[in-house]
Structure formats: structure tokens, C-alpha cells
Design a protein around this motif. Structure first.
Motif, mmCIF file in Angstrom:
data_model
loop_
_atom_site.group_PDB
_atom_site.id
_atom_site.type_symbol
_atom_site.label_atom_id
_atom_site.label_comp_id
_atom_site.label_asym_id
_atom_site.label_seq_id
_atom_site.Cartn_x
_atom_site.Cartn_y
_atom_site.Cartn_z
ATOM 1 N N UNK A 71 -3.778 5.893 30.505
ATOM 2 C CA UNK A 71 -3.457 4.995 29.394
ATOM 3 C C UNK A 71 -2.451 5.673 28.457
ATOM 4 N N UNK A 72 -1.396 4.965 28.117
ATOM 5 C CA UNK A 72 -0.370 5.505 27.226
ATOM 6 C C UNK A 72 -0.685 5.113 25.794
ATOM 7 N N UNK A 73 -0.891 6.112 24.954
ATOM 8 C CA UNK A 73 -1.216 5.871 23.547
ATOM 9 C C UNK A 73 0.068 5.859 22.739
ATOM 10 N N UNK A 74 0.184 4.925 21.811
ATOM 11 C CA UNK A 74 1.409 4.771 21.033
ATOM 12 C C UNK A 74 1.715 6.018 20.209
ATOM 13 N N UNK A 75 2.997 6.239 19.961
ATOM 14 C CA UNK A 75 3.410 7.334 19.088
ATOM 15 C C UNK A 75 2.839 7.148 17.684
ATOM 16 N N UNK A 76 2.721 5.899 17.262
ATOM 17 C CA UNK A 76 2.146 5.614 15.948
ATOM 18 C C UNK A 76 0.736 6.180 15.847
ATOM 19 N N UNK A 77 -0.081 5.893 16.855
ATOM 20 C CA UNK A 77 -1.471 6.364 16.823
ATOM 21 C C UNK A 77 -1.541 7.881 16.941
ATOM 22 N N UNK A 78 -0.651 8.450 17.757
ATOM 23 C CA UNK A 78 -0.686 9.896 17.940
ATOM 24 C C UNK A 78 -0.241 10.641 16.687
ATOM 25 N N UNK A 79 0.611 10.013 15.880
ATOM 26 C CA UNK A 79 1.161 10.706 14.710
ATOM 27 C C UNK A 79 0.263 10.620 13.483
ATOM 28 N N UNK A 80 -0.753 9.762 13.512
ATOM 29 C CA UNK A 80 -1.627 9.603 12.350
ATOM 30 C C UNK A 80 -2.554 10.808 12.228
ATOM 31 N N UNK A 81 -2.551 11.411 11.048
ATOM 32 C CA UNK A 81 -3.445 12.540 10.790
ATOM 33 C C UNK A 81 -4.858 12.051 10.525
ATOM 34 N N UNK A 82 -5.851 12.873 10.819
ATOM 35 C CA UNK A 82 -7.218 12.485 10.455
ATOM 36 C C UNK A 82 -7.352 12.342 8.943
ATOM 37 N N UNK A 83 -8.304 11.529 8.519
ATOM 38 C CA UNK A 83 -8.678 11.446 7.108
ATOM 39 C C UNK A 83 -9.778 12.486 6.938
ATOM 40 N N UNK A 84 -9.415 13.653 6.385
ATOM 41 C CA UNK A 84 -10.315 14.800 6.417
ATOM 42 C C UNK A 84 -11.577 14.587 5.593
ATOM 43 N N UNK A 85 -11.509 13.746 4.571
ATOM 44 C CA UNK A 85 -12.733 13.427 3.827
ATOM 45 C C UNK A 85 -13.779 12.821 4.758
ATOM 46 N N UNK A 86 -13.329 11.934 5.650
ATOM 47 C CA UNK A 86 -14.241 11.329 6.613
ATOM 48 C C UNK A 86 -14.703 12.350 7.646
ATOM 49 N N UNK A 87 -13.785 13.262 8.031
ATOM 50 C CA UNK A 87 -14.147 14.286 9.009
ATOM 51 C C UNK A 87 -15.232 15.213 8.454
ATOM 52 N N UNK A 88 -15.078 15.639 7.203
ATOM 53 C CA UNK A 88 -16.106 16.494 6.609
ATOM 54 C C UNK A 88 -17.408 15.716 6.413
ATOM 55 N N UNK A 89 -17.280 14.405 6.120
ATOM 56 C CA UNK A 89 -18.476 13.571 6.048
ATOM 57 C C UNK A 89 -19.200 13.513 7.373
ATOM 58 N N UNK A 90 -18.436 13.476 8.459
ATOM 59 C CA UNK A 90 -19.028 13.448 9.801
ATOM 60 C C UNK A 90 -19.771 14.752 10.091
ATOM 61 N N UNK A 91 -19.162 15.883 9.713
ATOM 62 C CA UNK A 91 -19.834 17.169 9.917
ATOM 63 C C UNK A 91 -21.084 17.282 9.047
ATOM 64 N N UNK A 92 -21.013 16.729 7.832
ATOM 65 C CA UNK A 92 -22.191 16.735 6.961
ATOM 66 C C UNK A 92 -23.322 15.936 7.588
#
Length: 393
Positions: free
Chosen positions: A1-22
Motif C-alpha cells: 500500500x502506498x501512503x501519501x506524502x501528506x500522511x508521511x510528513x505529518x509529525x506526531x502530536x506529542x501531547x497525545x503520544x505522552x498521554x498514550x504512554x501515561x
């Protein structure tokens, strides 16, 4: 599956990432003090919950018009008049599936590929991600404590180019909780207007801003720029984060375009949430929200005092929202390292400056004081022990 450049270029929202680890630590049985997300612990006002129960049990939940329930659009317009002394035509109000959807619609209506957009550094990351998704070239304008980490007229003028087509401003801001002084924002908007550029102004935290010396709420940008696109939300002041309901106020000429976009992108905002949100604007609910705003002020004082005792400086104290942006450069850790170790060693979830831009990416950390006073005290105590154990740079 080819993922769009748009999707690949989006950075994570780190607030949500740290929430996930919490959440993962909590699943292991740890008590994590979650100060990473801007989510008020109060929930919706009681009258809104009652209205939701009544709405769900008494009517079919069919689609509304793409612009929202007419009576809700009218209630929002009245709110601007009552709260901010600004007359707004209900026909210019567009109800959306959260403020994020309002930003998407605004960007879709205004941004063409290659357009340059000026945004402050630091700023809410999703604003620039949304603009870039529609092809904008985002210029992050450096700010400092002197400008309250906000755009000012001088910085906008110095970064303006022939490609600049618009500016995005948030006042009060996420992550700093600081506002652009009204006269300064008016001057920025006038500069952009003179150059035929659009203005998107994020006022999501406006009603959580400090009141003036005469007890008046902060001014909406609509009091001096009726052509600005104003973004707002039920999530913060009304405590309705998971309801995914927001709105924008747009120039009359933009309404047909937003209606077509909304019809295609989202059909309409949640019908039960819209019916329940009518109860937000009753005197009862507004009194509840004002008491909560006052409580956030008390929590802010608690956090500022606690961070000062720990030795974590706050270069610019906030005057709204529920965030404190503090400097960790004196700890010998980058903000990423600080947040990672604070979560692992002290079980306190924070958000690193990397989320919000470039200039303060490694030196600053955002703390949300949307948590209860008890959790804030516990979090500050844990951070104090954690910082005391660090070898200073």
C-alpha cells in the motif's frame, strides 16, 4: 500500500503520544499525574448533561444542516453580544465537529498550494499541520518572552514576503497561555488586511482569559476586525472536550464556500451534541463556567508558586487558558529528556516543547493545569523530588 506524502510528513502530536504512554503506565497499576493534555476535569455543565438526556430520548437524531442548528447559531451570536459586546449575524456562524473541523474548513477555503502562512513559534502544532495539508508553506515566526511568545506587528512585517497570503494567531495561546494585547492584535490584523491577506484567529481559550480591571472579559478580535475568521470551541470554556463540537465566525462572503465544504467533509456536526449545547448559554450554565474559570486562576497560582519553589522558571506567566510553559534548560536535560524521565521516574505526564515549534523545542515544557488541585499538588511534589535528584548542568 502506498501512503501519501501528506500522511508521511505529518509529525506526531506529542501531547497525545505522552498521554498514550501515561495510559500504558496506568494499565500497569501506576498512578500517573496527567498534566500533558488540555482537558478540563469538570466535564460539561449539569444543565447540558440534562439537555443531552432529554434530546436523545425525545427526538430522532437526523442530520442538521451543514452550517448547524439555526437556534444554536443564534445562541452563539447572542453570546458574542452578551459576553463581548460584539454584534454578530447568526448567518456568519458555522457549527463544526470540534474546533479542529473549523480549522480544516477555514484552511480549505483560504489556502492554495504554495501560499505562505505566518504562525508564531511556539504555537499549537495542529494549526500548522492543517495548513500544510492544504499545501501551505508555513513560516514559523520566532518569538520571545519579550513578545509574550506571540506574534507582534514588527515580527509579522519583517517576515512578510510576496508569497504571504495569511496569518494564524491564537490568543490566548496553546502552549503558553499568553494573549496578544488587543491593540497589538488589531495592528497585526490591519497590516494583513492592507496587504489583502486573510486572518484566522483562534479564540478557543478567549473566555478563559483574565478579565480586565473593570471585570470585563477579553475582547474578541471581531470587535475590531469583522473580516477575520474566528475559531472557537465548546471544549475548553464549556468543558466539553469529547463532544467534538466547535464553531467559527466567518465573513459573509465565505459562508457559501464553507457550507459546500462542510457538506462534503462532515455533512454536519453531531446532532445530539448541538441540541444539548443550547443549554450552555443559559444563565445557570454560564455561572458554572465562570466559577470554573475562577478555579483555573487559583490552580494557576498554585502551579506558578510550586514551579518557582522547584526552580523551574516560567519566563512569561499566562493570562488565560490553562497552560504554563516553563524552562528546563537549567536542569541539564532537553525538554524531551525531561518529559520522558518525569513520566518514567516520577509518573508525571507533561508535553515537551518539540510539539510547539523550533525555538523552544529543547528548552521548554508545557504543563496543563486542567487537572484537579489535588492532582496538581501531587504532580508538583513529585516533580520537586525528581528535579532535586538531577545533577545540575
Amino acid at each position: 500500500m502506498r501512503i501519501s506524502q501528506r500522511a508521511q510528513s505529518v509529525s506526531p502530536f506529542y501531547a497525545m503520544e505522552f498521554g498514550k504512554h501515561a495510559a500504558a503506565l496506568e494499565a500497569q497499576g501506576h498512578h500517573v499525574v496527567k498534566l500533558s493534555l488540555g482537558e478540563p476535569d469538570f466535564g460539561a455543565p449539569p444543565a447540558v448533561l440534562d439537555a443531552l438526556r432529554e434530546a436523545v430520548g425525545s427526538r430522532p437524531m437526523s442530520y442538521t444542516g451543514a452550517l448547524g442548528l439555526p437556534e444554536l447559531r443564534q445562541a452563539i451570536a447572542r453570546f458574542y453580544g452578551d459576553q463581548h459586546g460584539v454584534e454578530v449575524d447568526p448567518g456568519r456562524v458555522v457549527v463544526t465537529a470540534g474546533a479542529s473541523a473549523a480549522l480544516v474548513l477555514g484552511a480549505a477555503a483560504l489556502v492554495d498550494p504554495g501560499d505562505e502562512v505566518l504562525i508564531a513559534d511556539p504555537s499549537y502544532p495542529c494549526n500548522r499541520q492543517i495548513a500544510e495539508s492544504f499545501g501551505a508553506r508555513v513560516t514559523l515566526v520566532p518569538t520571545s518572552a519579550r513578545s509574550r511568545y506571540q506574534l507582534d506587528t514588527a515580527s509579522v512585517r519583517s517576515h512578510w514576503t510576496d508569497r504571504t497570503r495569511g496569518i494564524m494567531v491564537a490568543s490566548p495561546s496553546n502552549p503558553t497561555g499568553t494573549s496578544v494585547p488587543a491593540d497589538e492584535l488589531a495592528a497585526i490584523c490591519e497590516l494583513a488586511r492592507e496587504r489583502d491577506a486573510w486572518r484566522i484567529v483562534d479564540e478557543i481559550y478567549l473566555d478563559l482569559g483574565d478579565h480586565g480591571e473593570h471585570g470585563r472579559p477579553p475582547r474578541s478580535v471581531l470587535s475590531y476586525d469583522q473580516e477575520a475568521v474566528v475559531i472557537n470551541s465548546f471544549s475548553k470554556y464549556f468543558g466539553m472536550t469529547g463532544w467534538r463540537l466547535g464553531w467559527c465566525v466567518v465573513p459573509e462572503a465565505l459562508v457559501p464556500a464553507l457550507e459546500r465544504l462542510a457538506q462534503n467533509y462532515m455533512i454536519c456536526a453531531s446532532t445530539p451534541a448541538q441540541h444539548a449545547a443550547l443549554a450552555c448559554f443559559t444563565p445557570e450554565s454560564l455561572a458554572v463556567c465562570e466559577e470554573r474559570r475562577a478555579e483555573f486562576g487559583r490552580r494557576r497560582a498554585l502551579v506558578l508558586d510550586g514551579l518557582a519553589q522547584i526552580g523551574l522558571p516560567v519566563p512569561v506567566p499566562p493570562d488565560g487558558a490553562f497552560y504554563v510553559y516553563f524552562d528546563v534548560s537549567g536542569t541539564g536535560l532537553t525538554s524531551w529528556e525531561f518529559c520522558g524521565r518525569a513520566l518514567q521516574d516520577a509518573q508525571v505526564a507533561l508535553t515537551p516543547g518539540r510539539d510547539f515549534g523550533v525555538g523552544t523545542a529543547d528548552t521548554h515544557v508545557r504543563l496543563s493545569y486542567a487537572a484537579s488541585a489535588g492532582e496538581l499538588r501531587e504532580g508538583i511534589a513529585r516533580l520537586g523530588k525528581f528535579v532535586a535528584g538531577l545533577p545540575r548542568a
